[in-house]
Structure formats: structure tokens, C-alpha cells
Design a protein around this motif. Structure first.
Motif, PDB file in Angstrom:
ATOM      1  N   LEU A 192       0.828  -1.201   0.000  1.00 24.11           N
ATOM      2  CA  LEU A 192       0.000   0.000   0.000  1.00 24.11           C
ATOM      3  C   LEU A 192       0.863   1.253   0.000  1.00 24.11           C
ATOM      4  CD1 LEU A 192      -2.724  -1.031   2.594  1.00 24.11           C
ATOM      5  CD2 LEU A 192      -2.877  -1.101   0.104  1.00 24.11           C
ATOM      6  N   ARG A 193       0.378   2.277  -0.669  1.00 24.68           N
ATOM      7  CA  ARG A 193       1.055   3.573  -0.706  1.00 24.68           C
ATOM      8  C   ARG A 193       0.323   4.591   0.163  1.00 24.68           C
ATOM      9  NH1 ARG A 193       3.475  -0.356  -3.678  1.00 24.68           N
ATOM     10  NH2 ARG A 193       5.382   0.434  -4.624  1.00 24.68           N
ATOM     11  N   GLY A 194       0.901   5.780   0.214  1.00 22.01           N
ATOM     12  CA  GLY A 194       0.364   6.818   1.088  1.00 22.01           C
ATOM     13  C   GLY A 194      -1.058   7.210   0.769  1.00 22.01           C
ATOM     14  N   GLU A 211       1.822   4.599  10.984  1.00 22.88           N
ATOM     15  CA  GLU A 211       3.122   5.234  10.738  1.00 22.88           C
ATOM     16  C   GLU A 211       4.232   4.189  10.622  1.00 22.88           C
ATOM     17  OE1 GLU A 211       3.776   8.280   9.931  1.00 22.88           O
ATOM     18  OE2 GLU A 211       1.674   8.829  10.092  1.00 22.88           O
ATOM     19  N   SER A 212       4.175   3.165  11.453  1.00 21.79           N
ATOM     20  CA  SER A 212       5.175   2.096  11.363  1.00 21.79           C
ATOM     21  C   SER A 212       5.081   1.386  10.024  1.00 21.79           C
ATOM     22  CB  SER A 212       4.979   1.092  12.500  1.00 21.79           C
ATOM     23  OG  SER A 212       5.244   1.673  13.751  1.00 21.79           O
ATOM     24  N   ASN A 213       3.870   1.027   9.598  1.00 23.97           N
ATOM     25  CA  ASN A 213       3.715   0.311   8.339  1.00 23.97           C
ATOM     26  C   ASN A 213       4.134   1.146   7.141  1.00 23.97           C
ATOM     27  OD1 ASN A 213       2.691  -2.381   8.901  1.00 23.97           O
ATOM     28  ND2 ASN A 213       0.932  -1.338   9.808  1.00 23.97           N
ATOM     29  N   ARG A 214       3.828   2.434   7.171  1.00 23.37           N
ATOM     30  CA  ARG A 214       4.248   3.293   6.062  1.00 23.37           C
ATOM     31  C   ARG A 214       5.770   3.387   6.013  1.00 23.37           C
ATOM     32  NH1 ARG A 214      -0.489   7.892   5.584  1.00 23.37           N
ATOM     33  NH2 ARG A 214       0.865   8.652   3.934  1.00 23.37           N
ATOM     34  N   ALA A 215       6.401   3.471   7.180  1.00 23.76           N
ATOM     35  CA  ALA A 215       7.868   3.516   7.221  1.00 23.76           C
ATOM     36  C   ALA A 215       8.465   2.181   6.778  1.00 23.76           C
ATOM     37  CB  ALA A 215       8.336   3.861   8.630  1.00 23.76           C
ATOM     38  N   ASN A 217       7.142   0.034   4.671  1.00 21.50           N
ATOM     39  CA  ASN A 217       6.970  -0.067   3.219  1.00 21.50           C
ATOM     40  C   ASN A 217       8.031   0.737   2.486  1.00 21.50           C
ATOM     41  OD1 ASN A 217       4.735  -1.662   3.662  1.00 21.50           O
ATOM     42  ND2 ASN A 217       3.239  -0.043   3.245  1.00 21.50           N
ATOM     43  N   TRP A 218       8.289   1.928   2.978  1.00 22.68           N
ATOM     44  CA  TRP A 218       9.327   2.776   2.392  1.00 22.68           C
ATOM     45  C   TRP A 218      10.702   2.128   2.530  1.00 22.68           C
ATOM     46  CZ3 TRP A 218      13.178   5.073   5.491  1.00 22.68           C
ATOM     47  CH2 TRP A 218      14.046   5.955   4.826  1.00 22.68           C
ATOM     48  N   ALA A 219      11.004   1.616   3.710  1.00 24.49           N
ATOM     49  CA  ALA A 219      12.315   1.012   3.955  1.00 24.49           C
ATOM     50  C   ALA A 219      12.544  -0.203   3.066  1.00 24.49           C
ATOM     51  CB  ALA A 219      12.443   0.624   5.422  1.00 24.49           C
ATOM     52  N   GLU A 220      11.497  -0.986   2.804  1.00 21.18           N
ATOM     53  CA  GLU A 220      11.638  -2.147   1.933  1.00 21.18           C
ATOM     54  C   GLU A 220      12.071  -1.753   0.529  1.00 21.18           C
ATOM     55  OE1 GLU A 220       8.257  -4.976   4.081  1.00 21.18           O
ATOM     56  OE2 GLU A 220       7.940  -4.233   2.028  1.00 21.18           O
ATOM     57  N   VAL A 281       9.457   9.370   4.136  1.00 20.02           N
ATOM     58  CA  VAL A 281       8.422   8.392   3.819  1.00 20.02           C
ATOM     59  C   VAL A 281       7.330   9.038   2.982  1.00 20.02           C
ATOM     60  CG1 VAL A 281       6.618   6.937   4.819  1.00 20.02           C
ATOM     61  CG2 VAL A 281       8.900   6.974   5.830  1.00 20.02           C
ATOM     62  N   ARG A 282       6.833  10.194   3.408  1.00 29.22           N
ATOM     63  CA  ARG A 282       5.763  10.874   2.669  1.00 29.22           C
ATOM     64  C   ARG A 282       6.269  11.351   1.308  1.00 29.22           C
ATOM     65  NH1 ARG A 282       3.827   9.164   6.770  1.00 29.22           N
ATOM     66  NH2 ARG A 282       1.967   9.937   7.822  1.00 29.22           N
ATOM     67  N   GLY A 283       7.486  11.861   1.284  1.00 30.14           N
ATOM     68  CA  GLY A 283       8.030  12.361   0.025  1.00 30.14           C
ATOM     69  C   GLY A 283       8.176  11.287  -1.037  1.00 30.14           C
ATOM     70  N   ALA A 284       8.368  10.050  -0.596  1.00 29.69           N
ATOM     71  CA  ALA A 284       8.515   8.924  -1.519  1.00 29.69           C
ATOM     72  C   ALA A 284       7.163   8.291  -1.870  1.00 29.69           C
ATOM     73  CB  ALA A 284       9.428   7.876  -0.921  1.00 29.69           C
ATOM     74  N   GLY A 285       6.086   8.838  -1.337  1.00 30.84           N
ATOM     75  CA  GLY A 285       4.752   8.351  -1.691  1.00 30.84           C
ATOM     76  C   GLY A 285       4.214   7.242  -0.825  1.00 30.84           C
ATOM     77  N   TYR A 286       4.809   7.024   0.357  1.00 33.14           N
ATOM     78  CA  TYR A 286       4.363   5.967   1.265  1.00 33.14           C
ATOM     79  C   TYR A 286       3.600   6.537   2.458  1.00 33.14           C
ATOM     80  CZ  TYR A 286       7.285   2.794  -1.401  1.00 33.14           C
ATOM     81  OH  TYR A 286       7.847   2.054  -2.422  1.00 33.14           O
TER      82      TYR A 286
END
Length: 286
Positions: A192-194, A211-215, A217-220, A281-286
Motif C-alpha cells: 500500500l502507498r500513502g 506510521e510504522s507500516n508506512r515507514a 513499506n518505504w524502507a523495503e 516516507v511521505r516524500g517517496a509516496g508511502y
């Protein structure tokens, strides 16, 4: 953005204008629905979605256990972003209902298989939802037996379709899993994206784990060499909210607002505050 399924969406006669989801009001004495885009949304009361799986016509290369697990993983990704709870109630012989009249609505949410025809034929799966007033009362998903299915395809497509079952329409944000012009690959739709998280939160409120899941996803995506395979399932253990990556034998997790990483050496590293990653994270669309 056009996140929300706030108006009746019907399949048009021309396939180019068709959708992989439909939503209809269930008329009755209890309702007189009035819809204004942007101010009246349909959602599940209390964020509770009970569902059954019907294995009839299930592809021979898939097992019922595998299919149910894939659907549950797809649902868990949404519940990790917003305050929804998916309750799997087991197998059923009830068929999913795409085109029946209002009198056939049984308020039993069934995910299953069938040969999609007509305007539905181009799609891997189609979701049909029924609502009264502001509340959904029934959502069925039919996966198309005309195509060959793998577990990745199943999980990705069900992530997209469950978004519709929750009340999300197709997004106009290209990075979104709910985007459809064109549809993303099934491997892409597993994460999922942001925009997906934001749309779900509008309907149900933001989950404490979002917030953890969005981070994660970005880290992956950014640190794939340390966190693979991607789209790992989140869990909890001893106060940590975490994901485990079997390919790299590593963990990423959060606890009390701090991010941690543990590689195959077993050493837990403090990676800083979760909030410090917010802009990236937000800047990358997550």
C-alpha cells in the motif's frame, strides 16, 4: 483525489468505461439516501468486516489454505493502516453475488471464484457492494477463473479489491494501489502507498500502527538489500511492532516511537525516532 466510493458506480456498456467494482443502494423503508461527493461516505459500521471464503471453482494449482492465507495478508495490510477489523468466519457454500436483484442480498460477505462475463470479463476480479444510508451491508468479491493464478497475483489483486470492499474508489494518484489507469502489476499492488492509507483513514480513522507500516513499506523499497523479500507481514512481540525478512534474516521494528533494525548477527540497532523519517516516507509516496 477521488478516493471514495460516494456515488453509485455501475458498469457502463463499453468495456473501456467499465470498472472492477460496483456499488448499489439497498432501498427500503429505513433509508432515503442522499449523496454529496466529499461529505457523505459509505463505510462499515464499527469498522467490522466479517467474511467467508467459497472454494468452489478454485484453481487446481492453489490450495484453500493458501488462498485464505493470501486474502488474510491482503486484509491485514489495510487494517495496519486504518481502524478496520477483518473477521474470517470460515468456508461457505454461499455464492458471491455480483448482479442479483436487491431481494438476493443476504448480508453475507463472500469471496470466491467464477467465470466473469460481459463487461466483467476483462478483469481479474470484481467487487460488488450494497449499502443502506451511510453503511455498507454486503460486499462480495469474485475472482475470474478465466485467468491463470499465482499466489502473488492473488495477493496483489485481493489487496486492490479489498480496498473497494472497504469503500474506496479508484484513485487519481498514479502511485496508489487503487489507481487503475492503467492498473499496476500484481507485485506492485501488494504494498500500500500513502494515498491508499490516507483514503482508508478518512473512512475509518488512522490505525495506531499506520506510521510504522508506512515507514516499513518505504524502507523495503530503499533498503531492499537488507529487507527482502518485500511486503512482509507485520506482527507484535515483546512490545515491538515488527516485520521479519526471511531472505536477509533480518528484522525492522518500532517500539515507543523508536525504529530498530536487527540483522543476521542478532544485534539490535537503534535507527532513530519514527517521526524523523516522516518527510522521507511521505516524500517517496508511502
Amino acid at each position: 483525489m477521488r478516493h471514495l466510493n460516494c456515488f453509485i458506480l455501475l458498469l457502463a456498456a463499453a468495456a473501456s468505461h467499465a470498472q472492477d467494482f460496483k456499488s448499489s443502494p439497498l432501498h427500503g423503508e429505513r433509508e432515503s439516501p442522499q449523496y454529496v461527493l466529499g461529505s457523505s461516505f459509505q463505510s462499515w459500521a464499527g469498522g467490522q468486516i466479517n467474511w467467508y471464503y467459497n472454494p468452489l471453482n478454485q484453481p487446481s494449482n492453489l490450495s484453500t489454505t493458501e488462498v485464505v492465507a493470501a486474502i488474510q495478508r491482503a486484509a491485514t495490510r489495510w487494517s495496519g493502516m486504518c481502524r478496520v477489523t477483518f473477521n474470517y468466519l470460515g468456508l461457505t457454500s454461499t455464492l458471491p453475488n455480483l448482479d442479483g436483484p436487491a431481494s438476493s442480498v443476504d448480508q453475507v460477505n463472500v469471496f470466491g471464484w467464477g467465470l466473469l462475463q460481459g463487461d466483467n470479463a476483462p478483469y481479474s476480479a470484481v467487487t460488488k457492494s450494497w449499502w443502506i444510508g451511510s453503511s455498507y451491508i454486503d460486499a462480495d468479491i469474485v475472482m475470474n477463473t478465466a485467468q491463470f493464478w499465482t499466489m502473488t497475483e492473488l495477493e496483489g489483486i485481493m489487496t486492490h479489491e479489498i480496498g473497494h470492499a472497504l469503500g474506496l474508489s479508484h484513485s487519481d494518484v498514479p502511485a496508489s494501489v487503487m489507481y487503475a489507469s492503467p492498473y499496476h502489476s500484481t507485485s506492485y499492488m501488494i504494498t500500500l502507498r500513502g494515498d491508499d492509507a490516507n483514503g482508508c483513514a478518512v473512512l475509518y480513522g488512522t490505525a495506531t500502527t499506520a506510521e510504522s507500516n508506512r515507514a516499513f513499506n518505504w524502507a523495503e523499497a530503499v533498503y531492499a538489500q537488507y529487507l527482502s523479500p518485500n511486503a512482509a507481514v507485520s506482527g507484535t512481540l515483546e512490545g515491538y511492532y515488527y516485520r521479519y525478512y526471511s531472505g536477509t534474516r533480518s528484522y525492522v521494528g518500532t517500539r515507543n516511537g523508536t525504529v530498530y533494525y536487527m540483522g543476521p548477527d542478532g544485534v539490535i540497532q537503534n535507527m532513530g525516532s519514527l517521526g524523523s523519517y516522516f518527510l522521507q516516507v511521505r516524500g517517496a509516496g508511502y
